[in-house]
Design an enzyme around this catalytic site. Structure first.
Site, short mmCIF file in Angstrom:
data_model
loop_
_atom_site.label_atom_id
_atom_site.label_comp_id
_atom_site.label_asym_id
_atom_site.label_seq_id
_atom_site.Cartn_x
_atom_site.Cartn_y
_atom_site.Cartn_z
N ASP A 146 -48.89 25.54 46.94
CA ASP A 146 -50.24 25.92 46.53
C ASP A 146 -51.27 24.96 47.08
OD1 ASP A 146 -49.20 23.94 44.90
OD2 ASP A 146 -50.18 24.64 43.07
N ASP A 206 -52.38 17.57 48.77
CA ASP A 206 -53.38 16.60 48.32
C ASP A 206 -53.12 15.30 49.08
OD1 ASP A 206 -54.99 14.96 46.74
OD2 ASP A 206 -54.46 15.92 44.88
N ASP A 223 -52.60 24.31 37.46
CA ASP A 223 -52.74 24.06 36.02
C ASP A 223 -53.51 22.79 35.70
OD1 ASP A 223 -50.63 22.21 36.89
OD2 ASP A 223 -50.31 21.88 34.75
C1 PRP Z 1 -48.98 19.88 43.01
C2 PRP Z 1 -48.74 20.81 44.18
C3 PRP Z 1 -47.90 19.98 45.12
C4 PRP Z 1 -48.40 18.58 44.85
C5 PRP Z 1 -49.35 18.18 45.93
O1 PRP Z 1 -47.89 19.96 42.15
O2 PRP Z 1 -48.06 21.97 43.78
O3 PRP Z 1 -46.53 20.11 44.85
O4 PRP Z 1 -49.08 18.58 43.59
O5 PRP Z 1 -49.80 16.87 45.74
P1 PRP Z 1 -49.60 15.73 46.82
O6 PRP Z 1 -50.00 16.26 48.15
O7 PRP Z 1 -50.51 14.63 46.33
O8 PRP Z 1 -48.15 15.30 46.80
P2 PRP Z 1 -47.95 19.41 40.65
O9 PRP Z 1 -47.40 18.02 40.62
O10 PRP Z 1 -49.32 19.61 40.08
O11 PRP Z 1 -46.89 20.34 39.92
P3 PRP Z 1 -46.92 21.93 39.67
O12 PRP Z 1 -46.76 22.60 41.00
O13 PRP Z 1 -45.75 22.17 38.78
O14 PRP Z 1 -48.24 22.26 39.01
#
Ligand code: PRP
Length: 178
Positions: A100, A103, A159
């Protein structure tokens, strides 16, 4: 004051159009007869992945990988804990990893390396949202939906404390002043 969704950053129609565009790009690059294996990262990518898969006019099968939400220490170290790995053999498969949001890039970098270790014939990445101003490590993204500003977004799978994933629009979270 509590944090709640305040305004729409991307509405459902903009997202729908972009997902269709991404599907056409993916189709344009896949001419092999073998089914694509779509690996969705739980949990945030499920809404995007399910819309993307329904747009794809390609034979495909579905897999999931789950990663643990990391705390501050793992965020800085880049170590991601896989809590649910793919069960299918990736050897020789054409894999599309679906996220999704990217970051810092730490999760994606880890997952790419993890999946490449399983010797797929190809590994491509589709990401709906790119918060590029937060990037800490270089990652390759083959299909990007939207580059977004440095705001906390919820909805369309994303979320805040487990909530708001079901909102059809992508919304900016902010302080509820009411
Ligand atoms: C979010 C997203 C990625 C990650 C990206 O997951 O789905 O997996 O963060 O961040 P990064 O580039 O800083 O590593 P999250 O930890 O929010 O979990 P979720 O998908 O269960 O909401």
């Amino acid at each position: 004051m509590s944090l709640t969704p305040q305004s729409v950053l991307l509405d459902r129609e903009e997202i729908r159009g972009k997902v269709a565009e991404m599907a056409r790009s993916i189709e344009g690059r896949h001419h092999h007869p073998d089914p694509l294996l779509v690996v969705t990262v739980l949990r945030g990518a499920v809404i995007f992945a399910s819309d993307l898969m329904r747009e794809l006019r390609l034979p495909l099968s579905v897999e999931f990988v789950a990663v643990e939400s990391y705390g501050t220490s793992t965020r800085s170290s880049g170590i991601v804990n896989i809590t649910r790995d793919v069960t299918e053999d990736l050897d020789g498969r054409h894999v599309l990893l679906v996220e999704d949001i990217v970051d810092t890039g730490l999760t994606l970098r880890y997952l790419q390396s993890h999946l490449l270790g399983k010797k797929p014939a190809s590994l491509e990445v589709a990401v709906l949202l790119d918060k590029i101003s937060h990037r800490q490590v270089d990652v390759t993204v083959d299909y990007t939906g939207f580059v977004i500003p440095d705001v906390f977004v919820v909805g369309y799978g994303l979320d805040y404390s487990g909530l708001y994933r079901n909102l059809p629009d992508l919304m900016i979270l902010g302080e509820d002043v009411s």
